[in-house]
Design a protein around this motif. Structure first.
Motif, short mmCIF file in Angstrom:
data_model
loop_
_atom_site.label_atom_id
_atom_site.label_comp_id
_atom_site.label_asym_id
_atom_site.label_seq_id
_atom_site.Cartn_x
_atom_site.Cartn_y
_atom_site.Cartn_z
N VAL A 1 0.81 -1.20 0.00
CA VAL A 1 0.00 0.00 0.00
C VAL A 1 0.86 1.27 0.00
O VAL A 1 0.47 2.30 -0.55
CB VAL A 1 -1.02 -0.06 1.16
CG1 VAL A 1 -0.29 -0.17 2.49
CG2 VAL A 1 -1.93 1.13 1.15
N GLY A 2 2.06 1.17 0.58
CA GLY A 2 3.02 2.27 0.45
C GLY A 2 2.70 3.53 1.22
O GLY A 2 1.78 3.57 2.04
N TYR B 1 4.54 3.37 7.75
CA TYR B 1 5.98 3.17 7.60
C TYR B 1 6.49 3.54 6.21
O TYR B 1 7.68 3.64 6.00
CB TYR B 1 6.36 1.71 7.87
CG TYR B 1 6.08 1.29 9.29
CD1 TYR B 1 6.86 1.80 10.34
CD2 TYR B 1 5.06 0.41 9.58
CE1 TYR B 1 6.60 1.42 11.64
CE2 TYR B 1 4.79 0.03 10.89
CZ TYR B 1 5.56 0.54 11.91
OH TYR B 1 5.31 0.17 13.19
N GLY C 1 7.01 -0.36 -0.43
CA GLY C 1 7.15 1.04 -0.02
C GLY C 1 8.19 1.29 1.05
O GLY C 1 8.49 2.44 1.37
N ARG D 1 10.32 -3.09 4.93
CA ARG D 1 9.54 -4.22 5.46
C ARG D 1 9.13 -5.18 4.37
O ARG D 1 8.79 -6.32 4.61
CB ARG D 1 8.35 -3.71 6.25
CG ARG D 1 8.79 -3.12 7.57
CD ARG D 1 7.68 -2.35 8.27
NE ARG D 1 8.27 -1.62 9.40
CZ ARG D 1 9.03 -0.53 9.26
NH1 ARG D 1 9.24 -0.03 8.06
NH2 ARG D 1 9.57 0.04 10.31
N CYS E 1 6.55 -5.73 2.19
CA CYS E 1 5.27 -6.43 2.16
C CYS E 1 4.89 -6.94 0.77
O CYS E 1 4.07 -7.84 0.64
CB CYS E 1 4.17 -5.54 2.72
SG CYS E 1 4.48 -5.09 4.42
S1 SF4 Z 1 6.43 -2.56 2.68
FE1 SF4 Z 1 4.79 -2.90 4.20
S2 SF4 Z 1 5.38 -1.62 5.93
FE2 SF4 Z 1 6.56 -0.87 4.15
S3 SF4 Z 1 5.27 0.73 3.15
FE3 SF4 Z 1 4.72 -1.18 2.17
S4 SF4 Z 1 2.95 -1.87 3.39
FE4 SF4 Z 1 3.99 -0.37 4.64
#
Ligand code: SF4
Ligand code: SRM
Ligand code: FAD
Ligand code: FES
Lengths: 839, 113
Positions: free
Chosen positions: A639-640, A646, A677, A680, A682
């Motif tokens: 979703v970013g 984050y 994004g 992490r 995702c």
């Molecule tokens: S990778 Fe996960 S934690 Fe990082 S911006 Fe995307 S949704 Fe958020």
């Protein structure tokens, strides 16, 4: 009742010992207790510098290093041994654990030597040996950038092999490194003056400042910075300092326990790696054997094997010394040194070729009459290394100069010239004879099989070219023929089509192949023609080349129906569009499922319904998602930063842009992508052919990832680039892959099969070493300009539409063999009896 | 040929079936045939049902040759069938039915017993 083996140290060599004992101890004679100082199980220290590529410790893990499924091994991390009581035959650890042993193996490695420079204990001074060391350096570097921005600087004290590795790591972290070396040249142990001079030039070209023939007088703090004063008067203003001035064996435990240690350190052992106490062994970098301490991993592995043999076997091998040859790629510069590199042997003579323009330096050391090869140094181009190293100490097949002369007939030494006992893989001590046997007797037919069977080529990889030569020499033809109709590889056919402009299969097979083609060459050529932009894939003859999925622009299911997957770029979709999908599914009775690619699959459409389904979807603004093609599938997104607390960049926006840019791009295999994004991750971008991860300062691009049967994490190609650079790099990467990969070769296996691997890809697509980047970009621009939706094009063309019928003689009649039953509220296929089958 | 009378079913006009394409045909008894044209213009007709998967899909396979044998590759799991005999090239124990096929008055005709 098994006896207890205690292993102190879980480094590379300690781990190898435990593995070797577990492999050989069929009788279950030993219970193994491993006591380790570091907090993570054994990892690949040799590859430590690559940790900077992704900061992922898991990538460095050695195979089977947790012993989770082996009850005979207990591993205690973060609990170093503090003393040994040889009388009581027990060790005591920092946490107070007492462990009795029947045999004790010391594999404590070495510690970095920090010379007594005033100021060495200041904050900001580091050593370079463990993952924790690198984490600490990174933290300091990040703080420095955060506090002052711009390009920060660092000093590496020591210009040996490890010092240059540390400089590389610092440069990859975005710092400007200075290397300070006491000797008059870099890598004084491995390289001679000539090679050192050239090496210096090559390394300075890479923004590393080199100071040789000078020492560091002192380091003083200046606010949160450090000032280093060199003995030649130079003052360096620094954010951090890394000490890399050699290593010292960690022999203090043994010394305290009354075991003999060498004058210059190292636990003294005999050729069985036994200390003066018959129950205590020492192996790896902490051991002194034959009055030598070895700072390389291969001799350590050989010692581990010797001890494993002694513990499990009555007739054990001895350690008889080891090859100190090294080959490495430092900051992209090849350096190799082998045998008697400094011509120390009585009467030895040198043959040198230096080419300052090409940036190469090659030296051979030969016996006085020139009949025996003693050693050599290669800088800038280390290609001859793999075939020269096994010849050391042996009679030369011909004139020595020919072996390294600039214009020789390709590489010089043939593997034929080598005797069977020549060691081809020095990391794993595998001889030519063993490899030949695996090919001739055990039927290994490719490099992968040889690797699996002999272990050759599984460590540093420098011997892989020789494995290929040996396969050829044994008559195992590495056929690249696509199929019986073409003796060419896919990459060659691509070049033929590109250069000659041949745009039909008929012409290609008439001019360059035999027969009429099959289900292997036809789709492969169809894909090549599509990559080169030859109109709709169902135009004219092209329709006969396509696999059923491409022929019907949908995916064939087990009962002969098809599934329909509209593109949902980046996985972002409005409620209105969701409703259209729902209505189409309801009206045509389709089973719906959310896919693993962030979109919706509609299953169970008979071939004659496809155009009507597409029409409804196309009218609502959908287009083909190419779920059926060896083409771009999806660009997944997280979703970013728009929503996620984050997120540091708009990952959805970029994913949509990438998916629209590369949609419809035909390739040797399917292409998948994702954008996350933040770190992490995702969106699981590192499991994709090309994945993008946002950072505070830009985008990191990873390539060659794969899920599926053989998962592989993608490798970092470029880091922290802006969006234009990112997209340009992806354009080039994809087109280079499309040109050169084999049929059905994902980017992961392509990357691994390329000589030079990731570095080569980076040379080509970032440094433009082949001068083809303009053309690759042009080709991609052409693709983007020519893109049209394949479904809409069928709807507009009555000739193509006519193919979407159940029966040519009864177009409106549904296929009577297709039927469904309900399950969990939707329909699923039922396989009926099959009329007309005769077996 | 056998002594049983063959009923000839008109299928489509000759020009509808281009070289290296296949079409599916519904036969009067509910069986399905797949009619193929090879590159040289020859016509062949096999059962449309892939014996390995049970799906009626052979007409949608790729037409070509292997070691000189004209063949169609099943789109389901890629077994190859000899267009002349219906025998599976990977597993000669398995074969699909062959139907007679000819052209009459510009129409492709498939014969069914
Ligand atoms: S990778 Fe996960 S934690 Fe990082 S911006 Fe995307 S949704 Fe958020
Ligand atoms: C529909 C879907 C499963 C689902 O219900 O979620 C799916 C279904 C199929 N997958 Fe997949 N895969 C699907 C996501 C994945 C993923 C996950 C992802 O993409 O994030 C993977 C692992 C990631 C990867 O590919 O690296 C995946 C790895 C495979 C593989 C193994 C690839 C490999 O390199 O090992 C195959 C086999 C192949 O392509 O040769 C495969 C092949 C197939 C085929 C095409 C098999 C076939 O030939 O019929 C399936 C037919 C799709 C159909 O009928 O519509 N599918 N498949 C997913 C469609 C995603 C999409 O929206 O396009
Ligand atoms: C950056 C770098 C690059 C390198 N490149 C190469 C290369 O290209 N080729 C090559 O051959 N070699 C290379 N080496 C050297 C190679 O890594 C070593 O030779 C190898 O790791 C030695 O293995 P070892 O098990 O003897 O020691 P180590 O791997 O150092 O393991 C020793 C372990 O014992 C632990 N330990 C120490 N004391 C105790 C105690 N009292 N109780 C419990 N645990 C203890 C330590 O914490 C450590 O984990 C490189 C090394 C570095 C740092
Ligand atoms: S020489 Fe390193 S893997 Fe063979």
């Amino acid at each position: 009742m098994p006896r207890t083996l205690v292993v102190v140290g879980n480094g590379m060599v300690g781990h190898r010992l435990v593995q070797a004992v577990r492999e050989r101890d069929q009788a279950g004679a030993w219970r193994v207790v491993v006591l380790a100082e570091e907090h993570r199980p054994a990892y690949d220290r040799v590859a430590l510098t690559s940790y900077v590529d992704g900061w992922d410790p898991a990538v460095l893990s050695l195979p089977d290093n947790t012993f989770d499924h082996d009850d005979a091994v207990s591993l205690h991390l973060g609990d170093p041994v503090t003393s040994i009581d040889r009388e009581a035959r027990e060790v005591v650890t920092a946490s107070g654990r007492h462990v009795d042993y029947d045999a004790l193996v010391l594999a404590t490695g070495s510690r970095p030597f920090v010379p007594p420079v005033p100021g060495r204990e200041l904050d900001g001074c580091f050593v370079y040996r463990t993952i924790d060391d690198l984490d600490a350096i990174r933290e300091r570097a990040t703080q420095a950038v955060a506090a002052r921005g711009g390009r920060r600087s660092a000093m590496v004290l020591g210009g040996g092999l490890l010092g240059l590795e540390a400089a590389k790591a610092l440069r990859d972290m975005g710092l400007s490194p200075h290397v300070v070396e006491l000797a008059p040249r870099l890598m004084p142990l491995q390289v001679d003056d000539g090679g050192g001079g050239l090496l210096r030039g090559l390394i300075e070209d890479l923004d590393v400042t080199v100071h040789t023939g000078t020492s560091t007088e002192k380091i003083v703090p200046d606010g949160d910075r450090l000032i280093a004063r060199l003995s030649n008067g130079v003052e360096l203003d620094l954010d951090l300092v890394v000490f890399s001035a050699g290593i010292r064996p960690r022999d203090d435990l043994a010394r305290d326990a009354g075991l003999e240690v060498g004058e210059r350190g190292g636990i003294v052992v005999d050729s069985n790696c036994r200390t003066g106490d018959p129950d205590v062994y020492a192996i790896g970098e902490c051991a002194r054997v034959g009055d030598m301490v070895y700072g390389l991993v291969a001799p350590g592995y050989a010692m581990a094997d010797v001890v494993a043999g002694a513990l499990t076997d009555s007739h054990a091998d001895e350690f008889t010394g080891a090859d100190m040859s090294t080959k490495l790629k430092l900051l992209g510069v090849d350096v190799a040194s082998f045998g008697d590199a400094h011509a120390a042997t009585e009467g030895a003579r040198e043959i040198v070729f230096a080419d300052a323009l090409a940036g190469t330096y090659k030296k051979l050391v030969v016996s006085s009459g020139g009949e025996t090869l003693l050693g050599g140094v290669l800088v800038g181009d280390a290609t001859p290394y793999a075939s020269l190293r096994p010849m050391v100490g042996r009679a030369l097949p011909g004139e020595p100069a020919k072996l390294i002369a600039p214009v020789s007939d390709g590489g010089g030494v043939g593997v034929d010239a080598l005797p069977d006992d020549a060691q081809i893989c020095s990391c794993n001590a595998v001889t030519k004879g063993t490899i030949r046997k695996s090919i001739v007797e055990d039927g290994c037919a490719d490099v992968a099989a040889v690797k699996k069977c002999t272990k050759a080529g599984t460590s540093c990889g420098s011997c892989v070219p020789v494995l290929k030569q040996l396969l050829n020499a044994c008559g195992v033809e590495q056929s690249k023929a696509l199929c019986e109709h073409f003796s060419h590889s896919r990459a060659e056919l691509f070049e033929i089509a590109r250069v000659t402009g041949i745009a039909s299969f008929g012409e290609l097979i008439t001019k360059h192949g035999t027969g009429r083609g099959c289900d292997i060459c036809k789709p492969a050529v169809a894909s090549i023609l599509a990559s080169l932009g030859n109109g709709h894939i169902l135009d004219g003859e092209q329709a006969t080349l396509q696999d059923t999925n491409d022929k019907f622009l949908a995916n064939l299911q087990r009962n002969g129906t098809y599934s329909v997957v509209p593109r949902v770029p980046g996985g972002e979709i409005t409620p209105d569009k969701l409703m259209v999908i729902a209505e189409v599914a309801r009206d045509y009775g389709l089973y719906t499922k959310i896919t693993g690619g962030q979109r919706i699959d509609l299953f169970g459409a008979p071939v004659e319904d496809l155009p009507a389904i597409w029409k409804r979807l196309v009218e609502a603004g959908f287009e083909s998602g190419h779920a059926y093609g060896k083409a771009l599938r999806t660009v997944k997104s997280c979703v970013g930063s728009t929503w996620c607390r984050y997120g540091v960049q708009d990952s959805v926006g970029l994913a949509i842009e990438l998916e629209l840019r590369y949609r419809g791009l035909r390739s040797p295999h399917k292409l998948k992508s994702a954008v996350s994004g933040c770190a992490r991750e995702c969106a699981e971008a590192r499991g994709k052919d090309f994945g993008v991860i946002a950072t505070e300062n830009g985008w990191n691009l990873y390539v060659g990832g794969n899920g599926g049967m053989m998962p592989r994490h993608a490798d970092l190609l470029v880091s922290e680039v802006d969006k234009d650079t990112l997209i340009r790099t992806i354009d080039r990467f994809l087109m280079f892959y499309i040109r050169t990969a084999d049929r059905l070769q994902r980017t992961s296996t392509w990357l691994e099969s390329l000589d030079g691997g990731l570095d080569h890809v980076r040379d080509v697509v970032v440094e433009d070493s082949l001068g083809i980047c303009d053309e690759l970009e042009r080709q991609m621009a052409q693709h983007i300009q020519d893109y049209t939706d394949e479904w809409a094009a069928v709807l507009d063309d009555p000739v193509k539409l006519a193919k979407f019928t159940s029966f040519v003689n009864a177009p409106g009649t549904p296929d009577p063999t297709i039927s469904f039953r309900p399950e969990r509220g939707q329909k699923v296929p039922v396989m009926l009896g099959t009329p007309g089958v005769r077996t | 040929m056998t002594s049983i009378d063959i009923a000839w079913l008109p299928v489509c006009r000759d020009e509808v079936l281009a070289p290296e394409h296949g079409v599916a045909v519904l036969l009067p008894g509910g069986e399905q045939a797949a009619v193929f044209r090879t590159h040289d213009g020859d016509l062949h007709a096999l059962s449309n049902v892939d014996p390995f998967s049970g799906a009626a899909v052979l007409a949608r396979g790729i037409v070509g040759d292997l070691a000189g044998v004209p063949m169609v590759a099943s789109p389901m799991h890629k077994q190859h069938f000899d267009l002349r005999t219906g025998v599976c090239l990977e597993d000669p124990e398995v074969s699909v039915r062959v139907y007679p096929v000819r052209i009459e008055g510009g129409m492709i005709m498939v014969g069914s017993p």
